[in-house]
Motif scaffolding. Structure first.
Motif, PDB file in Angstrom:
ATOM      1  N   ASN A  15       0.792  -1.226   0.000  1.00 30.56           N
ATOM      2  CA  ASN A  15       0.000   0.000   0.000  1.00 30.56           C
ATOM      3  C   ASN A  15       0.825   1.277   0.000  1.00 30.56           C
ATOM      4  O   ASN A  15       0.459   2.274   0.614  1.00 30.56           O
ATOM      5  N   ASP A  16       1.974   1.280  -0.707  1.00 29.55           N
ATOM      6  CA  ASP A  16       2.727   2.502  -0.970  1.00 29.55           C
ATOM      7  C   ASP A  16       3.249   3.200   0.279  1.00 29.55           C
ATOM      8  O   ASP A  16       3.510   4.384   0.270  1.00 29.55           O
ATOM      9  N   PHE A  17       3.471   2.473   1.353  1.00 28.05           N
ATOM     10  CA  PHE A  17       3.959   3.094   2.575  1.00 28.05           C
ATOM     11  C   PHE A  17       5.392   2.658   2.841  1.00 28.05           C
ATOM     12  O   PHE A  17       5.788   2.471   3.968  1.00 28.05           O
ATOM     13  N   ASP A  18       6.184   2.512   1.744  1.00 24.36           N
ATOM     14  CA  ASP A  18       7.456   1.832   1.935  1.00 24.36           C
ATOM     15  C   ASP A  18       8.672   2.709   1.712  1.00 24.36           C
ATOM     16  O   ASP A  18       9.777   2.231   1.879  1.00 24.36           O
ATOM     17  N   SER A  19       8.529   3.953   1.339  1.00 22.99           N
ATOM     18  CA  SER A  19       9.700   4.699   0.904  1.00 22.99           C
ATOM     19  C   SER A  19       9.969   5.952   1.724  1.00 22.99           C
ATOM     20  O   SER A  19      10.697   6.829   1.289  1.00 22.99           O
ATOM     21  N   GLY A 145      -4.311   4.717   7.501  1.00 17.28           N
ATOM     22  CA  GLY A 145      -5.673   4.206   7.594  1.00 17.28           C
ATOM     23  C   GLY A 145      -6.730   5.219   7.223  1.00 17.28           C
ATOM     24  O   GLY A 145      -7.651   4.925   6.461  1.00 17.28           O
ATOM     25  N   ARG A 146      -6.611   6.431   7.746  1.00 17.05           N
ATOM     26  CA  ARG A 146      -7.637   7.449   7.569  1.00 17.05           C
ATOM     27  C   ARG A 146      -7.512   8.190   6.240  1.00 17.05           C
ATOM     28  O   ARG A 146      -8.470   8.280   5.473  1.00 17.05           O
ATOM     29  N   LEU A 147      -6.318   8.728   5.975  1.00 18.62           N
ATOM     30  CA  LEU A 147      -6.172   9.633   4.847  1.00 18.62           C
ATOM     31  C   LEU A 147      -5.919   8.920   3.529  1.00 18.62           C
ATOM     32  O   LEU A 147      -6.284   9.436   2.473  1.00 18.62           O
ATOM     33  N   ILE A 148      -5.286   7.753   3.577  1.00 22.30           N
ATOM     34  CA  ILE A 148      -5.019   7.021   2.333  1.00 22.30           C
ATOM     35  C   ILE A 148      -6.120   6.005   2.050  1.00 22.30           C
ATOM     36  O   ILE A 148      -6.582   5.876   0.911  1.00 22.30           O
ATOM     37  N   HIS A 149      -6.605   5.301   3.071  1.00 21.55           N
ATOM     38  CA  HIS A 149      -7.588   4.229   2.856  1.00 21.55           C
ATOM     39  C   HIS A 149      -8.997   4.564   3.330  1.00 21.55           C
ATOM     40  O   HIS A 149      -9.891   3.736   3.206  1.00 21.55           O
ATOM     41  N   GLY A 150      -9.204   5.746   3.853  1.00 19.06           N
ATOM     42  CA  GLY A 150     -10.552   6.201   4.137  1.00 19.06           C
ATOM     43  C   GLY A 150     -11.241   5.558   5.314  1.00 19.06           C
ATOM     44  O   GLY A 150     -12.478   5.544   5.376  1.00 19.06           O
ATOM     45  N   ALA A 151     -10.491   5.040   6.287  1.00 18.70           N
ATOM     46  CA  ALA A 151     -11.113   4.485   7.485  1.00 18.70           C
ATOM     47  C   ALA A 151     -11.823   5.589   8.258  1.00 18.70           C
ATOM     48  O   ALA A 151     -11.374   6.741   8.291  1.00 18.70           O
ATOM     49  N   GLU A 228       3.161  17.477   4.276  1.00 23.08           N
ATOM     50  CA  GLU A 228       4.451  17.149   3.672  1.00 23.08           C
ATOM     51  C   GLU A 228       4.623  15.640   3.538  1.00 23.08           C
ATOM     52  O   GLU A 228       5.114  15.143   2.515  1.00 23.08           O
ATOM     53  N   ILE A 229       4.222  14.905   4.566  1.00 22.91           N
ATOM     54  CA  ILE A 229       4.301  13.446   4.515  1.00 22.91           C
ATOM     55  C   ILE A 229       3.439  12.911   3.379  1.00 22.91           C
ATOM     56  O   ILE A 229       3.859  12.038   2.605  1.00 22.91           O
ATOM     57  N   LEU A 230       2.219  13.424   3.255  1.00 24.77           N
ATOM     58  CA  LEU A 230       1.342  12.977   2.185  1.00 24.77           C
ATOM     59  C   LEU A 230       1.926  13.293   0.813  1.00 24.77           C
ATOM     60  O   LEU A 230       1.809  12.485  -0.114  1.00 24.77           O
ATOM     61  N   ARG A 231       2.576  14.453   0.672  1.00 18.98           N
ATOM     62  CA  ARG A 231       3.224  14.757  -0.605  1.00 18.98           C
ATOM     63  C   ARG A 231       4.340  13.774  -0.901  1.00 18.98           C
ATOM     64  O   ARG A 231       4.497  13.308  -2.039  1.00 18.98           O
ATOM     65  N   GLU A 232       5.121  13.421   0.110  1.00 20.43           N
ATOM     66  CA  GLU A 232       6.203  12.465  -0.081  1.00 20.43           C
ATOM     67  C   GLU A 232       5.669  11.096  -0.485  1.00 20.43           C
ATOM     68  O   GLU A 232       6.286  10.367  -1.248  1.00 20.43           O
ATOM     69  N   LEU A 233       4.493  10.765   0.039  1.00 12.26           N
ATOM     70  CA  LEU A 233       3.870   9.484  -0.293  1.00 12.26           C
ATOM     71  C   LEU A 233       3.141   9.519  -1.615  1.00 12.26           C
ATOM     72  O   LEU A 233       2.691   8.479  -2.116  1.00 12.26           O
ATOM     73  N   GLY A 234       2.992  10.717  -2.197  1.00 12.48           N
ATOM     74  CA  GLY A 234       2.252  10.835  -3.442  1.00 12.48           C
ATOM     75  C   GLY A 234       0.770  10.621  -3.269  1.00 12.48           C
ATOM     76  O   GLY A 234       0.066  10.240  -4.219  1.00 12.48           O
TER      77      GLY A 234
END
Length: 237
Positions: A15-19, A145-151, A228-234
């Protein structure tokens, strides 16, 4: 929190949380990253076993959670050792681990339209700055969980004597009575938190480290650091 972001070599995390790794220079330098089973499995197991046994618990499954794409294990470490970990589970066709003890309580949440996630295998070596590291770990699983997967809601099974901490410091409420959790061979209660409360607390207190406030939210990232974290994660935000 005075946090800087650093790119790290990708690890086999779903789920793109690796970099992305994170380092705080406010009191010490450490990173938070997705657990790599080849590098981290033994250290994660030893940390969980040590911290759980200190509290009289006996975990029966402490391996790094990478076998399922709906789970992610994060680790906090410095140059010498891993000293914090938490696993986030996302709801799906197989449900979540808390379904084993609390199927009716979780079914009620789902009928209300809740999109569930859960926290499991949270362990923190208290020789480190526990509040700061917990804030980083929990904010990162919130982002995932919340911002990427909408929990919309998060649950956690905790020992009854620890429930007060989660209520005071994060705003959880009990929704399940005391039962015996076979995963740790100990009593457990089910706690629930509407993630809209976390949205509000991050906006109010994230990144402030306010002295005297009985809450973990000041040790979360600021809204600007979160962006900033969300931008780094794309990821969109």
């Amino acid at each position: 929190m005075n946090t800087t972001l650093h790119a790290v070599a990708p690890s086999p995390c779903p789920n793109d949380f690796d970099s992305i790794a994170f380092a705080s220079s406010r009191t010490s330098t450490y990173t938070v990253e997705c657990a790599d089973p080849h590098r981290h499995d033994r250290a994660v197991r030893l940390l969980i076993e040590r911290m759980y046994s200190w509290r009289g618990l006996a975990p029966v499954d402490a391996d790094v959670a990478t076998a399922r794409p709906d789970r992610i294990t994060l680790v906090a470490s410095d140059e010498s050792a891993i000293f914090g970990t938490v696993t986030l589970g996302l709801d799906g066709r197989e449900g979540i681990l808390a379904d084993a003890l609390y199927p009716e309580e979780l079914a009620r949440l789902r009928r209300r339209g809740a999109r569930l996630c859960e926290l499991t295998r949270l362990a923190m070596d208290t020789h480190h700055n526990a509040r700061e590291v917990l804030g980083a770990l929990l904010h990162l699983v919130y982002i995932h969980g919340r911002l990427i997967h909408g929990a919309s809601d998060v649950v956690i099974e905790v020992h009854p004597r620890h429930a007060g901490f989660y209520r005071r410091m994060l705003g959880f409420s009990p929704i399940g009575d005391e039962r015996v959790c076979q995963r740790v061979n100990a009593p457990a209660v089910l706690l629930h938190l509407d993630l809209r409360h976390v949205d509000e607390q991050i906006a109010l207190h994230g990144g402030t480290s306010k002295p005297g406030l009985r809450s973990l939210y000041p040790y979360f990232f600021s809204p600007e650091e979160q962006d900033e974290i969300l931008r780094e994660l794309g990821a969109p935000h």
